[in-house]
Scaffold this motif. Structure first.
Motif, short mmCIF file in Angstrom:
data_model
loop_
_atom_site.label_atom_id
_atom_site.label_comp_id
_atom_site.label_asym_id
_atom_site.label_seq_id
_atom_site.Cartn_x
_atom_site.Cartn_y
_atom_site.Cartn_z
N VAL A 102 0.84 -1.20 0.00
CA VAL A 102 0.00 0.00 0.00
C VAL A 102 0.87 1.25 0.00
O VAL A 102 0.60 2.21 -0.73
CB VAL A 102 -0.95 0.00 1.22
CG1 VAL A 102 -1.62 1.37 1.38
CG2 VAL A 102 -2.02 -1.08 1.08
N LEU A 103 1.93 1.25 0.80
CA LEU A 103 2.82 2.42 0.87
C LEU A 103 3.51 2.65 -0.47
O LEU A 103 3.62 3.80 -0.94
CB LEU A 103 3.86 2.22 1.97
CG LEU A 103 4.67 3.46 2.37
CD1 LEU A 103 3.76 4.53 2.97
CD2 LEU A 103 5.78 3.10 3.35
N LEU A 104 3.96 1.58 -1.11
CA LEU A 104 4.60 1.70 -2.43
C LEU A 104 3.61 2.20 -3.49
O LEU A 104 3.94 3.07 -4.29
CB LEU A 104 5.17 0.35 -2.85
CG LEU A 104 6.46 -0.10 -2.17
CD1 LEU A 104 6.69 -1.61 -2.36
CD2 LEU A 104 7.67 0.67 -2.71
N LEU A 105 2.41 1.64 -3.48
CA LEU A 105 1.41 2.02 -4.47
C LEU A 105 0.95 3.47 -4.28
O LEU A 105 0.69 4.17 -5.27
CB LEU A 105 0.21 1.07 -4.40
CG LEU A 105 0.49 -0.37 -4.85
CD1 LEU A 105 -0.68 -1.28 -4.48
CD2 LEU A 105 0.78 -0.43 -6.34
N ARG A 106 0.88 3.92 -3.03
CA ARG A 106 0.52 5.31 -2.78
C ARG A 106 1.60 6.25 -3.34
O ARG A 106 1.30 7.33 -3.85
CB ARG A 106 0.35 5.56 -1.28
CG ARG A 106 -1.01 5.18 -0.74
CD ARG A 106 -2.13 6.06 -1.27
NE ARG A 106 -2.00 7.45 -0.81
CZ ARG A 106 -2.59 7.94 0.26
NH1 ARG A 106 -3.35 7.15 1.02
NH2 ARG A 106 -2.44 9.20 0.59
N ALA A 107 2.85 5.80 -3.26
CA ALA A 107 3.95 6.60 -3.82
C ALA A 107 3.82 6.69 -5.34
O ALA A 107 4.02 7.76 -5.94
CB ALA A 107 5.29 5.98 -3.44
N VAL A 108 3.48 5.57 -5.98
CA VAL A 108 3.30 5.55 -7.43
C VAL A 108 2.13 6.45 -7.82
O VAL A 108 2.21 7.22 -8.79
CB VAL A 108 3.07 4.11 -7.94
CG1 VAL A 108 2.73 4.12 -9.43
CG2 VAL A 108 4.29 3.25 -7.68
N ASP A 109 1.03 6.37 -7.08
CA ASP A 109 -0.14 7.21 -7.36
C ASP A 109 0.22 8.69 -7.22
O ASP A 109 -0.21 9.53 -8.01
CB ASP A 109 -1.26 6.83 -6.39
CG ASP A 109 -2.56 7.58 -6.68
OD1 ASP A 109 -3.06 7.46 -7.81
OD2 ASP A 109 -3.05 8.28 -5.79
N HIS A 110 1.04 8.99 -6.22
CA HIS A 110 1.52 10.37 -6.00
C HIS A 110 2.33 10.85 -7.21
O HIS A 110 2.13 11.97 -7.70
CB HIS A 110 2.39 10.37 -4.74
CG HIS A 110 2.98 11.69 -4.38
ND1 HIS A 110 2.25 12.71 -3.81
CD2 HIS A 110 4.26 12.17 -4.49
CE1 HIS A 110 3.02 13.75 -3.59
NE2 HIS A 110 4.25 13.46 -4.00
N ILE A 111 3.20 10.00 -7.70
CA ILE A 111 4.02 10.34 -8.87
C ILE A 111 3.14 10.58 -10.10
O ILE A 111 3.32 11.56 -10.84
CB ILE A 111 5.03 9.21 -9.16
CG1 ILE A 111 6.11 9.18 -8.08
CG2 ILE A 111 5.69 9.39 -10.54
CD1 ILE A 111 7.03 7.96 -8.17
N LEU A 112 2.17 9.70 -10.32
CA LEU A 112 1.32 9.81 -11.50
C LEU A 112 0.48 11.09 -11.50
O LEU A 112 0.20 11.66 -12.55
CB LEU A 112 0.41 8.58 -11.61
CG LEU A 112 1.07 7.29 -12.09
CD1 LEU A 112 0.09 6.12 -12.04
CD2 LEU A 112 1.62 7.47 -13.51
#
Length: 428
Positions: A395-405
């Protein structure tokens, strides 16, 4: 019979030596690292000294250790700044063995005649990675509530995966968002790429080759299409890996080359060398890059465990990069890696990340280093030694990716073709 000493009396060399020996005991060190146990630590020091016939109370032990650490840090900072004028002190080696156990870079940042963004640095055992907080200055380890809203569930993981998998640039001319990861050697750029792909693969894999040496393992420009789950189309995200900053004069990046990558001129697989800048004569050089060749967002990557020991000139390097990147209207974010190395609670349970004052403090310091607001900084824990995935870490990694996008898509919104409507024949 030993004479009892007042706590305000000066410490003799034998007494200081005994104090440092007690401090270095494994059991004491473990107790020292537990938040909220400072008073118990110094009580233990006092008791152990008393067994040796040395009488100093807990307060005196605390004051002495505080003064020793301050002197050590002062000497350490001097040595990191002035490599050719090394200093020492009576207790320096003993304290270095106790506190300076983790190597880091020391030196200053410089730009060579060719514009190389490197540090005049070398790995040294004298580098300090410990925080060296005074006991009354150390941030409290835990907040009552998360200071950023997070939902740690399997449902949230699935929802984020669907959002990322279905992402497509808002501009029809772009099919994928290309994100360039920039950071010092060993900051975790390649590990982040592998960790993100691992989440979609459903198992830990090393998609991007990861090294452990002090020199950059990544030697060339590599673009990684993040694939969706089995049977799904690739996502609309491409993570671009590049040689780390500070890789040495013969392998370092120049500002010119970084900007060439961002503008889309550098071909895939391009190896970088200060004496061979990317230009028209470069094999595969893209003279007229299209939207698909350009970088749409830059993610700076910094190691939380090294924030305090990065060379002072690194901040100047980051600000120089950010200025030129911003001039190209490219949005930038930051990833803070290795958070488990600075916060024991988060190492045990990643859901504590936004309750940790230690990590909150380090995110602020990362923002200061990069010259950006903390709102652009997100913490991540890359997979390294693990063999199995963890939902909360995913979840923490995916939130980072969503932030980048979100920031990558701003590029497409800002650069979408302007439609003025059909021409009207006025019959004149």
């Amino acid at each position: 019979m030993a004479t009892r000493k007042k706590s305000w009396e000066r410490w003799g060399d034998e007494e200081v030596s005994a104090l440092l020996s007690i401090c270095s005991e494994d059991e004491t060190q473990q107790l020292r690292l537990k938040p909220g146990h400072n008073s118990k630590v110094y009580e233990r020091y006092s008791v152990k000294l008393r067994e040796l016939g040395i009488f100093h109370d807990a307060s005196a032990c605390r004051d002495k250790m505080k003064k020793l650490k301050q002197d050590y840090k002062k000497t350490k900072d001097h040595n990191n700044k002035w490599g050719n004028d090394q200093k020492s002190s009576k207790w320096y080696d003993r304290l270095d063995a106790l506190l300076g156990h983790r190597p880091a870079f020391s030196g200053t940042a410089s730009t060579t005649d060719s514009g190389t963004l490197v540090w005049e640095a070398a790995e040294t055992k004298d580098s300090v990675a410990c925080e060296l907080y005074d006991d009354d200055e150390a941030p409290q380890p835990k907040l009552e509530y998360q200071w950023r809203e997070m939902e740690w569930t399997e449902e949230q993981k699935v929802s984020l995966m669907k959002t990322i998998s279905s992402y497509r640039p808002s501009c029809h001319e772009g099919t994928q968002a290309r994100v360039l990861l920039l950071g010092p050697v060993g900051s975790g750029k390649s590990s982040f790429i592998s960790s993100v792909q691992s989440v979609f693969n459903g198992r830990v894999t090393n998609r991007a080759m990861v090294g452990t040496s002090s020199t950059s393992f990544t030697k060339k420009l590599q673009s990684f299409n993040i694939h969706g789950q089995k049977g799904e189309d690739p996502t609309g995200l491409v993570l671009c890996d590049i040689v780390g900053l500070g890789g040495g004069e013969m392998t370092g990046l120049t500002l010119h080359d970084v900007l060439s990558v961002i503008k889309g001129h550098a071909p895939e697989g391009q190896k970088f060398s200060p004496d061979q800048p990317v230009g028209c004569e470069t094999v595969g050089y893209i003279k007229k890059p299209g939207l698909k060749d350009k970088i749409h967002c830059v993610a700076f990557v910094v190691d939380a465990s090294k924030i305090r020991t990065y060379p002072k000139g690194l901040g100047t390097t980051f600000r120089l990069l950010r200025k030129h990147i911003s001039d190209l209207d490219i949005h930038q974010v930051a990833l803070l890696t290795q958070i488990d190395l600075i916060c024991p609670e988060t190492a045990k349970d990643v859901t504590q990340v936004y309750k940790s004052r230690i990590i909150q403090d380090m995110m602020n310091k990362a923002g200061d280093l990069l010259g950006m607001s903390t709102s652009y900084v997100v913490p991540v824990k890359n997979y390294s030694s693990e063999l199995d995935l963890n939902v909360n870490n995913d979840v923490l990694l995916l939130r980072a990716v969503d932030h980048i996008l979100q920031y990558a898509d701003l590029y497409f919104q800002d650069n979408a073709p302007q439609h003025t409507g059909p021409k009207i024949d006025l019959g004149v």
